[in-house]
Design an enzyme around this catalytic site. Structure first.
Site, PDB file in Angstrom:
ATOM      1  N   THR A  82      32.923 -44.885  89.824  1.00 54.20           N
ATOM      2  CA  THR A  82      32.943 -45.594  90.936  1.00 54.20           C
ATOM      3  C   THR A  82      34.450 -45.234  91.531  1.00 54.20           C
ATOM      4  O   THR A  82      34.666 -45.071  92.759  1.00 54.20           O
ATOM      5  CB  THR A  82      32.838 -47.240  90.761  1.00 54.20           C
ATOM      6  OG1 THR A  82      31.423 -47.252  90.278  1.00 54.20           O
ATOM      7  CG2 THR A  82      32.889 -47.845  92.049  1.00 54.20           C
ATOM      8  N   ASN A 166      19.783 -41.557  89.217  1.00 52.31           N
ATOM      9  CA  ASN A 166      19.849 -42.174  88.169  1.00 52.31           C
ATOM     10  C   ASN A 166      18.636 -42.819  87.934  1.00 52.31           C
ATOM     11  O   ASN A 166      18.258 -43.287  86.892  1.00 52.31           O
ATOM     12  CB  ASN A 166      21.048 -43.082  88.205  1.00 52.31           C
ATOM     13  CG  ASN A 166      21.038 -43.921  89.693  1.00 52.31           C
ATOM     14  OD1 ASN A 166      21.089 -43.112  90.588  1.00 52.31           O
ATOM     15  ND2 ASN A 166      21.164 -45.073  89.662  1.00 52.31           N
ATOM     16  N   GLN A 196      24.827 -38.214  86.454  1.00 51.13           N
ATOM     17  CA  GLN A 196      23.754 -38.293  85.556  1.00 51.13           C
ATOM     18  C   GLN A 196      23.450 -36.770  85.171  1.00 51.13           C
ATOM     19  O   GLN A 196      22.357 -36.537  84.523  1.00 51.13           O
ATOM     20  CB  GLN A 196      22.440 -38.998  86.187  1.00 51.13           C
ATOM     21  CG  GLN A 196      22.560 -40.489  86.610  1.00 51.13           C
ATOM     22  CD  GLN A 196      22.530 -41.264  85.155  1.00 51.13           C
ATOM     23  OE1 GLN A 196      22.254 -40.838  84.439  1.00 51.13           O
ATOM     24  NE2 GLN A 196      22.928 -42.437  85.461  1.00 51.13           N
ATOM     25  N   SER A 216      31.411 -39.950  84.666  1.00 51.27           N
ATOM     26  CA  SER A 216      31.529 -40.955  83.970  1.00 51.27           C
ATOM     27  C   SER A 216      31.377 -41.161  82.554  1.00 51.27           C
ATOM     28  O   SER A 216      30.207 -40.524  82.212  1.00 51.27           O
ATOM     29  CB  SER A 216      30.703 -42.067  84.687  1.00 51.27           C
ATOM     30  OG  SER A 216      30.774 -43.562  84.042  1.00 51.27           O
ATOM     31  N   THR A 254      49.303 -45.989  83.184  1.00 51.62           N
ATOM     32  CA  THR A 254      49.312 -45.329  81.666  1.00 51.62           C
ATOM     33  C   THR A 254      48.005 -44.909  81.559  1.00 51.62           C
ATOM     34  O   THR A 254      46.884 -45.491  81.723  1.00 51.62           O
ATOM     35  CB  THR A 254      49.914 -46.452  80.740  1.00 51.62           C
ATOM     36  OG1 THR A 254      51.236 -46.900  81.153  1.00 51.62           O
ATOM     37  CG2 THR A 254      49.983 -45.914  79.278  1.00 51.62           C
ATOM     38  N   CYS A 345      21.899 -50.776  87.590  1.00 52.47           N
ATOM     39  CA  CYS A 345      23.388 -50.940  88.165  1.00 52.47           C
ATOM     40  C   CYS A 345      23.443 -51.590  89.445  1.00 52.47           C
ATOM     41  O   CYS A 345      24.242 -52.191  89.940  1.00 52.47           O
ATOM     42  CB  CYS A 345      23.718 -49.617  88.455  1.00 52.47           C
ATOM     43  SG  CYS A 345      23.634 -48.224  87.231  1.00 52.47           S
TER      44      CYS A 345
HETATM   45  N1  PLP Z   1      26.668 -42.736  90.312  1.00 53.59           N
HETATM   46  C1  PLP Z   1      25.725 -42.832  89.467  1.00 53.59           C
HETATM   47  C2  PLP Z   1      24.457 -41.771  89.698  1.00 53.59           C
HETATM   48  C3  PLP Z   1      25.440 -43.657  88.307  1.00 53.59           C
HETATM   49  O1  PLP Z   1      24.418 -43.767  87.749  1.00 53.59           O
HETATM   50  C4  PLP Z   1      26.592 -44.486  88.196  1.00 53.59           C
HETATM   51  C5  PLP Z   1      26.258 -45.508  87.286  1.00 53.59           C
HETATM   52  O2  PLP Z   1      25.244 -46.101  86.990  1.00 53.59           O
HETATM   53  C6  PLP Z   1      27.612 -44.545  88.869  1.00 53.59           C
HETATM   54  C7  PLP Z   1      27.751 -43.459  89.934  1.00 53.59           C
HETATM   55  C8  PLP Z   1      28.818 -45.545  88.600  1.00 53.59           C
HETATM   56  O3  PLP Z   1      29.334 -45.045  87.504  1.00 53.59           O
HETATM   57  P1  PLP Z   1      30.449 -46.086  86.702  1.00 53.59           P
HETATM   58  O4  PLP Z   1      29.685 -46.874  86.036  1.00 53.59           O
HETATM   59  O5  PLP Z   1      31.334 -45.067  85.971  1.00 53.59           O
HETATM   60  O6  PLP Z   1      31.394 -46.558  87.827  1.00 53.59           O
END
Ligand code: PLP
Length: 751
Positions: A82, A166, A196, A216, A254, A345
């Site tokens: 994010t 995702n 993903q 991520s 940091t 999510c």
């Molecule tokens: N993009 C995709 C395709 C995701 O599946 C996710 C998390 O579900 C994100 C972005 C966001 O990732 P993060 O949890 O590292 O902020």
């Protein structure tokens, strides 16, 4: 066990929700822990501890380059994808502030993670860019519409696409997308969300013109709160976080060294050709096949919401024909199998915007389930998962959730007596006698598949399908039910509301169903009274919307009349006994079961009327005034609860519950549906005899009260999956006069 370590028993939990997050691999956790305790330096410090930390940081960056094929450009450590997305969007939009494009657009794939469109919309507004934010449509297979991109690319300030989805695992052809974009616009910033894709598809970013690629850690066995952003050489960049100048001033603060050490180990595993932690694609395909077969065995008919040919093998998105995603999720959760409905999510969403964008049916979108595993999953994990999924088949059959393939189904017991079925706030009731006669009251179209299955598997003879009145919030489903259940009907003609043409009462062996005109909510409102032949008492009163649990029906809708309502309520007072159960047409508050006595106690206006504290005229005036007030507050509901319940039940934790169960003669009531109940061995979990565990799903609470299964002086501990449903039931029982009712706080999730 301390509160922090409540967690699950990892040996019995089967985790199939890797696209939401993954557990940290033990070898990664070890490195993270080492970095927190031993190699804990600040990479900015000039002493040896700091130099060691800096070395770890740069080594990880180099490994990231090798893993994603980024031989030039920048690699930044972020808190996750994010943040990576924010950074890319903000950098692009700040650089584009003085653009000279007429009617600029920001493009994103319609199936993108919400982090992408929401970030575009937010910064477009905050930075005053005023571009039009446009979703790139996808095909029914989830593939981006390249013509749409070609059509808009020349006006685009930024184009955001994703490598792997995702929810569905669908992957895009990045080479084809690149060709279309660059043919039209060599300069536009292109971000590809690669979250993903890591570990599931090969990436060679330096050979592409992708400007930004966020990753991520927690989606691939590294800790939460650490990620990587790739930035192509020469692409626009503005630090998103300013401060002490870390990361060459590109991202201050940091560094999260333990997280970075976790990535270091993860990248090492991915790069080490001799290491077999991550399975090759052929093995992952085999896993998918095995899971698919197990699901097919258990549920029979499944509808996959994506094609296997254009999806990574680690995601299966499907809907089970004729079962809601909630039913399947509850069953899986009870059996210790963690899967997700739609996208974890975007919690709270009841349908999937990804499947909507792919043009899937409402039913598929509302009932989608996602099962996902990570590339480090072992053959043993998969075998165990498949075995557990297969073991659910008998539970489903025993609860009429799927049609049994046995000739003599054993499910007779499950629908005997009264069961409540709900759709949103509306209630439909099924009453079944021991001789398999069935009456359906207030049928709801959406519940037809479920009821059809029960009627067919249990070989029920339907003796009536009744509406209590012409519902104003939906069309009557009586004719629809009659047509679908025609082979099981045991009556001929019927009137408008479904009452069989040939009788003034419906004889049901030990009980008789009578009808009573009870206008008030509408002119045609009837109440159906189910009377015990032996005691002559009314067991159940199906009153439609004349009464709602702890409230009265709305008299402001068409045909409503408060004076007639008063008269109808007085009629009920003459016929019902204090423990007659009121079965309403709506239950917005999830009360599930209420007696006539409790109804009177909780509805002051009703109490005043039936106790002759007010006249029918006074009732009418007060009711009209309150309906007008409530109408403003609650829109056009079919009725309003007068007393909003604020009671909180006695809460117990697991230790307290076990204590009560072993030192008193308390009973444990599982308020989950039988198919969830059947998936757990509660007597052994609570170390009590089978006889001390009772399964009374909320849908059968009315039946249990009428059957005398419960005693008001007995101590009960109620449980459900999360502690919410049972809490409501505990409040209700306490209001019905049960003296010692506890709720197991946190439910099965904390057992
Ligand atoms: N993009 C995709 C395709 C995701 O599946 C996710 C998390 O579900 C994100 C972005 C966001 O990732 P993060 O949890 O590292 O902020």
């Amino acid at each position: 066990m301390s509160d922090l370590l409540l967690s699950t028993d990892s040996t019995s939990q089967i985790y199939l929700d890797a696209n939401a997050t993954t557990p940290v691999l033990p070898c990664i956790a070890e490195v993270v822990s080492h970095t927190m305790q031993i190699c804990f330096g600040n990479p900015s410090s000039s002493h040896i501890t700091g130099i060691q930390a800096k070395h770890l940081l740069e080594q990880t960056r180099n490994r990231a380059r090798a893993v994603i094929g980024a031989h030039d450009g920048d690699i930044l450590f972020t808190s996750g994808a994010t943040e990576g997305i924010q950074t890319a969007v903000v950098s692009t939009l700040i650089a584009a502030k003085n653009h000279s494009i007429d009617k600029p657009v920001l493009l994103y794939g319609a199936t993108e993670h919400k982090a992408v469109p929401n970030t575009l919309i937010h910064w477009n507004e905050v930075l005053g860019i005023n571009a039009q934010v446009l979703a790139i449509p996808v095909s029914s297979e989830g593939i981006l519409d390249l013509d749409f991109i070609a059509q808009h690319a020349d006006k685009a300030l930024m184009i955001c696409t994703m490598a792997v989805n995702n929810e569905t695992g669908v992957y895009q052809d990045l080479t084809a997308i690149e060709a279309v974009i660059r043919a039209k616009n060599t300069d536009v910033a292109w971000m590809v969300d690669c979250v993903q894709a890591l570990g599931k598809t090969a990436l060679e970013l330096s050979t592409t013109t992708i400007d930004y690629a966020p990753f991520s850690g927690h989606k691939l066995y590294a800790p939460k709160g650490i990620g990587v952003l790739y930035i192509r050489q020469g692409s626009a960049y503005t630090p998103f976080i300013a401060g002490g100048g870390q990361e060459s001033g590109m991202r201050s603060g940091t560094e999260n060294l333990p997280g970075i050490a976790g990535l270091n180990k993860l990248f090492n595993l991915l790069l080490d050709e001799t290491d077999d932690t991550f399975k090759p694609l052929s093995v992952l395909h085999d896993y998918r096949e095995k899971l698919h077969n197990a699901l097919q065995y258990t549920f029979g008919q499944l509808t996959f919401n994506h094609k296997f040919e254009n999806s990574v093998p680690t995601t299966l998105n499907f809907s089970v024909n004729e079962l809601s995603s909630k039913e399947v999720m509850d069953l899986f959760d009870a059996a210790g199998i963690r899967i997700s409905g739609g996208s974890a999510c975007s919690s709270g969403a009841s349908r999937s915007f990804v499947l909507d964008a792919m043009g899937k049916s409402n039913w598929q979108s509302e009932n989608a389930l996602r099962l996902s595993f990570g590339p480090a999953t072992t053959q043993t994990d998969i075998n165990f998962a498949c075995e557990r999924i297969r073991s659910l088949k008998s539970i489903l059959q025993a609860n009429c959730l799927i049609v049994s393939d046995s000739e003599s189904p054993q499910q007779e017991a499950c629908a005997l007596g009264l069961t409540q079925y709900r759709h949103q706030g509306a209630c439909c009731w099924l009453y079944v006698t021991s001789q398999h006669q069935a009456v359906i009251i207030d049928p709801i179209a959406e519940l037809l598949p479920r009821l059809e299955k029960i009627v067919t598997t249990q070989k029920l003879q339907v003796v009536a399908i009744l509406d209590t009145h012409a519902h104003q919030d939906r069309m009557s489903s009586v004719e629809l039910f009659k047509a679908s259940l025609s082979a099981h009907l045991n009556f001929c003609g019927s009137d408008q509301l479904g009452w069989p043409a040939d009788g003034s009462v419906i004889e049901l062996m030990q009980t008789t169903l009578e009808r009573l005109a009870t206008p008030g909510h509408s002119v045609d409102s009837l109440s159906y009274l189910l009377r015990c032949n032996k005691t002559k008492k009314v067991l159940y009163c199906f009153c439609g919307d004349l009464l709602l649990p702890a409230g009265l029906g709305n008299t402001c809708l068409q045909g409503g009349d408060a004076m007639q309502m008063a008269d109808s309520l007085n009629k009920l007072q003459q016929r019902l006994s204090p423990d007659s159960i009121i079965c309403s047409g709506h239950d917005y508050q999830q009360c599930f079961a209420i007696t006539w006595q409790a109804q009177i106690q909780q509805t002051p206006l009703l109490a005043d009327l039936v106790k002759n504290h007010i006249t029918m005229n006074e009732f009418t005036r007060k009711k009209q005034t309150s309906d007008i007030e409530d109408k403003g507050k609650f829109e056009n509901l079919c009725g309003y609860a007068t007393q909003v319940d604020t009671a909180s039940p006695l809460q117990v934790d697991v230790a307290h519950a076990k204590n009560l169960l072993s030192n008193t003669n308390a009973y444990l009531i599982d308020t989950r549906e039988p198919y969830e109940h059947g998936a757990n061995d509660l007597p052994s979990l609570f170390d009590i005899s089978k006889l001390r565990v009772i399964n009374i799903p909320l849908s059968r609470m009315a039946n249990a009260l009428s059957d005398g299964q419960l005693s008001k002086s007995q101590c009960y501990i109620l449980l459900c999956r999360s502690g919410n449903r049972s809490k409501q039931a505990a409040v209700n029982l306490a209001q019905l006069g049960f003296e010692q009712v506890y709720n197991l706080n946190g439910g099965m999730a904390l057992v």
